[in-house]
Design an enzyme around this catalytic site. Structure first.
Site, mmCIF file in Angstrom:
data_model
loop_
_atom_site.group_PDB
_atom_site.id
_atom_site.type_symbol
_atom_site.label_atom_id
_atom_site.label_comp_id
_atom_site.label_asym_id
_atom_site.label_seq_id
_atom_site.Cartn_x
_atom_site.Cartn_y
_atom_site.Cartn_z
ATOM 1 C CD GLU A 295 -1.949 -3.416 -2.690
ATOM 2 O OE1 GLU A 295 -1.489 -2.412 -2.133
ATOM 3 O OE2 GLU A 295 -1.474 -3.898 -3.730
ATOM 4 C CB ILE A 296 -7.154 -6.926 -6.555
ATOM 5 C CG1 ILE A 296 -5.832 -6.562 -7.237
ATOM 6 C CG2 ILE A 296 -8.269 -7.141 -7.573
ATOM 7 C CD1 ILE A 296 -5.183 -7.701 -8.014
ATOM 8 C CB VAL B 8 0.804 -7.959 -0.895
ATOM 9 C CG1 VAL B 8 0.272 -6.571 -0.552
ATOM 10 C CG2 VAL B 8 1.751 -8.447 0.196
ATOM 11 C CB CYS B 9 -1.303 -8.529 -5.833
ATOM 12 S SG CYS B 9 0.408 -8.000 -6.092
ATOM 13 N N PRO B 10 -3.751 -9.679 -4.155
ATOM 14 C CG PRO B 10 -3.992 -11.917 -3.527
ATOM 15 C CD PRO B 10 -2.988 -10.907 -4.009
#
Length: 183
Positions: free
Chosen positions: A60-61, A56-58
């Site tokens: 958002e980034i 999920v993090c990439p």
């Protein structure tokens, strides 16, 4: 025992942390402090993600990277952060195609001291929740939102909220830049 989460109206803590700012050899790392936006008389959006090399993090980034110019047009600095080290951030940026061309620093809170002071560490894994802060030019938290580890955030809502705060006026529900404020 978990720290109490700092909230709206609180002064954002002082910090000085290493961040990844570039993939260019010799220019990878910079120091980011809480004074950077205050000295520049700018707003700051700081967003936290749980861990590098996740799923999920990439998204958002990369999503935040798409709005860097919009934030700059609003006199706002963008800083991303997690409790991973600057070396892990650098390796992830080199490895992930969506992270190679980031235009904001990836702060490394390896000691977890800032995350602890903010009260945003998840208790079992000791990683940061998905937290977004909007901090005014005086260093005061004007907004924060917190998501559990598995759910990504709405980046356009961050822009909308920033616009609303920057009016200095009352804004109705679902207000968007250019619409009437409440007088």
């Amino acid at each position: 025992m978990e720290n109490r989460m700092l909230s709206v109206g609180s002064k954002f803590p002082q910090f000085s942390k290493t961040a990844v700012a570039s993939l260019e050899m010799g220019k990878e790392f910079i120091t980011v402090t809480n004074q950077d936006h205050i000295n520049a008389k700018k707003w700051m959006v700081m967003f936290w993600w749980p861990m590098d090399f996740t799923f999920v993090c990439p998204t958002e980034i990369a999503g935040f990277n798409k709005i860097v110019a919009e934030l700059a047009n609003r006199d706002t600095l963008l800083v991303g952060a997690s409790t991973d080290s600057e070396f892990v951030h650098l390796a992830w940026r080199k490895n992930h195609p969506d992270l190679k061309d980031l235009n904001f620093p990836m702060l490394a809170d390896t000691s977890k001291s800032l995350a602890e002071e903010l009260g945003i560490l998840e208790s079992a894994q000791k990683v940061a929740y998905r937290v977004t802060y909007i901090i005014d030019p005086d260093g005061i938290i004007r907004h924060l939102s917190v998501n559990d580890l598995s759910v990504g955030r709405n980046i356009q809502e961050v822009v909308r909220l920033l616009d609303a705060f920057q009016t200095g006026e009352l804004t109705p529900c679902n207000w968007k830049k250019g619409e009437e404020t409440i007088h």
